[in-house]
Scaffold this active site. Structure first.
Site, PDB file in Angstrom:
ATOM      1  N   ASP A 198     -26.679  36.906  34.366  1.00  0.00           N
ATOM      2  CA  ASP A 198     -26.072  37.980  33.704  1.00  0.00           C
ATOM      3  C   ASP A 198     -25.253  37.862  32.354  1.00  0.00           C
ATOM      4  O   ASP A 198     -25.808  36.676  31.984  1.00  0.00           O
ATOM      5  CB  ASP A 198     -24.976  39.010  34.713  1.00  0.00           C
ATOM      6  CG  ASP A 198     -24.817  40.564  34.540  1.00  0.00           C
ATOM      7  OD1 ASP A 198     -24.655  40.717  33.241  1.00  0.00           O
ATOM      8  OD2 ASP A 198     -25.060  41.233  35.508  1.00  0.00           O
ATOM      9  N   HIS A 207     -27.911  37.756  30.011  1.00  0.00           N
ATOM     10  CA  HIS A 207     -28.169  39.119  29.516  1.00  0.00           C
ATOM     11  C   HIS A 207     -27.381  39.410  28.280  1.00  0.00           C
ATOM     12  O   HIS A 207     -27.767  40.256  27.335  1.00  0.00           O
ATOM     13  CB  HIS A 207     -27.289  40.245  30.456  1.00  0.00           C
ATOM     14  CG  HIS A 207     -28.097  40.331  31.689  1.00  0.00           C
ATOM     15  ND1 HIS A 207     -27.781  41.333  32.565  1.00  0.00           N
ATOM     16  CD2 HIS A 207     -29.232  39.924  32.075  1.00  0.00           C
ATOM     17  CE1 HIS A 207     -28.496  41.329  33.755  1.00  0.00           C
ATOM     18  NE2 HIS A 207     -29.406  40.551  33.522  1.00  0.00           N
TER      19      HIS A 207
END
Length: 538
Positions: free
Chosen positions: A300, A334
């Site tokens: 993430d 991310h």
């Protein structure tokens, strides 16, 4: 002779009381810092040294060492603190609770491996995704303590695969089959949960936090869903992480919350790229923070700055402020450097320099949405070098909906824009006074995407000295007081620059390939005061 002995003892006591680092090793970071920030340095510890073996610990990968860690930390704490050495070996254990003045030191070859037995991790009151809530106890935690460190050359593994749900789209067919055959629950044929409790928690939660008022029994019914962050520090002071590999966390890897004086140096922060909520480090409502010389390869956001969510975050009112990020490398993530989306308490005085983002979904990522409120300001970025960015090299997304930029792109909603003005209230997020210079990005999907709110445009963003090659150029929407200076954008499709609902835009020496047709595109009738290369366009 007696006087000499007394004198030597006096001198020795003074030397022992001096800081471990007489000269601040981070002094160089404060040169030309664009804001005032107190100088911090690593905490010092007493010379007390113990080894985990002294308390019955065994590094055989089988013996459960939870009690050995507890006894060692308790005894060291009674002595006023010191260093707890973890020798080479595999130290299988349940949760470790740190205390003030403790340096947990992992020698070369040492691995602390946390158990997959959920029963070892009781529910505790904590914070997650900007909200006060209950989660399972973190594998490593400290609360209301000071002068604490995790150092050395060893590794810490949170056994996150036992906790995390998994999306089918993120793994190969054989990997998916193996996980599904292990048991658990599959939702809609593409989202696996480790247990019924885990799935039930998901079904009643907003994002990853249950918002309804639950009884103790109801919390226990969804306990498996309440994945802990691996390393949790809450309301701590003088925190030092150095040299260690932190990997495979149940959710976020490292989460300092409402802490002061944090130094993270030369760590490796790693999670599988499919790790759900597998952030690297989430700095929330903290003050005086240094993150340097570290590597991130996660599932993430990598280096993420937060300050509480929505009304609760605004009521807390503790911004993240005075933060330096320098010489870090980010691989899968991310976002390389990220602010938000939980930024309701504000973020200010941040300096990010000399970092590489290599294959991240987004390079510089600023995200929020209506309802958050909060002010993000005085952000300075200098020297970011990016390669193979999956979506945007530089992104402002004020319509964040909880998905990664790649997922949003695949679903076709990454370009959400609107012209409907909502009332400006305390729930309206503000992004302003952000200064970015000296960036290079090769082979991005899109050079830049600024997507502000019509009622509160992204304000006073200055970009200087940028060289970007991408499939698509820069797109700016609902932004004002934007300055581009010495910017080169080379798209393979479409214009180099697209403007929509922009107010007060000035570009000096904005260049692109000569062969490019329709290099600058103005959309709609709401652009005002646009100047490019000192030529008034509209």
């Amino acid at each position: 002779m007696r006087l000499k002995t007394v004198f030597l003892m006096f001198v020795g006591s003074i030397l022992l009381s001096l800081p471990l680092f007489a000269k601040n090793p981070y002094e160089y970071l404060y040169r030309n810092l664009p804001f005032e920030m107190p100088k911090i340095q690593p905490p010092s510890f007493k010379n007390n040294v113990v080894r985990i073996e002294d308390y019955g610990g065994k590094g055989d990968g089988k013996t459960l060492n939870t009690e050995a860690f507890k006894r060692a930390i308790d005894e060291l704490s009674v002595k006023g603190g010191g260093k707890l050495i973890v020798s080479a070996g595999i130290w299988y254990t349940g949760p470790i609770v740190l205390k003030s003045n403790i340096n947990l030191h992992l020698e070369k070859g040492a691995l602390i491996l946390f158990s997959k037995d959920f029963d070892l991790y009781p529910l505790v009151d904590t914070y997650f995704e900007g909200l006060a809530t209950k989660r399972c106890q973190s594998p490593i935690s400290g609360r209301n303590i000071e002068n604490v460190a995790i150092t050395g050359e060893g590794s810490i593994n949170g056994s996150g695969e036992a906790w995390r749900p998994l999306k089918k789209s993120k793994v190969t067919a054989s990997e998916w089959k193996k996980v599904v055959n292990s048991g658990g629950v599959v939702k809609d044929g593409n989202y696996w949960f480790p247990s019924e409790k885990s799935y039930k928690g998901y079904s009643i939660s907003d994002m990853n936090v249950p918002r309804a008022k639950l009884t103790d029994e109801e919390w226990l019914e969804i306990k498996d869903f309440l994945r802990p962050v691996m390393v949790s520090f809450i309301q701590c002071k003088n925190v030092y992480l150095q040299g260690v590999l932190f990997e495979n966390s149940p959710s976020w890897n490292i989460h300092p919350c409402m802490c002061e004086n944090i130094i993270v140096d030369n760590i490796i922060d790693r999670n599988p790229d499919y790790a759900q909520n597998g952030d690297g480090i989430d700095v929330e409502s903290c003050k005086n923070v240094i993150i340097v010389n570290s590597y991130f390869d996660v599932g993430d956001d990598a280096i993420c700055i937060k300050s509480g969510k929505d009304e609760e975050g605004r009521r807390r009112g503790i911004p993240t402020e005075n933060l330096i990020v320098h010489n870090c490398k980010v691989f899968k993530a991310h976002g390389g450097f990220v602010v938000g989306s939980e930024m309701s308490g504000g973020v200010r005085n941040v300096f990010v320099s000399c970092c590489q983002f290599l294959g991240t979904d987004v390079g510089l990522r600023f995200k929020s949405t209506r309802g958050r409120g909060g002010v993000v300001e005085n952000i300075y970025v200098d020297g970011i070098y990016m390669f193979d960015i999956v979506t945007d090299s530089f992104l402002f997304d004020l319509y964040y909906g909880g998905k990664s930029a790649t997922e949003a792109s695949e679903e076709g909603n990454e370009n959400q824009k609107e012209s409907v003005l909502m009332p400006v209230t305390e729930e309206t997020p503000v992004f302003r006074n952000i200064f970015v210079k000296n960036i290079v990005s090769r082979n991005a999907h899109r050079a830049m995407f600024f997507n502000g709110l019509p009622e509160m445009k992204i304000n006073n963003i200055q970009v200087e000295n940028a060289f970007i090659t991408a499939t698509y150029g820069a797109e700016l929407n609902n932004s004002k007081d934007i300055v581009f200076k010495n910017i080169y954008v080379e798209p393979t499709i479409g214009p180099a620059l697209r403007l929509s609902r922009i107010e007060n835009f000035k570009a000096e020496n904005f260049t692109y390939p000569e062969k490019l047709e329709n290099a600058i595109e103005m959309k709609g009738e709401e652009n005002k005061n646009i100047i490019i290369s000192n030529i008034q366009l509209k």
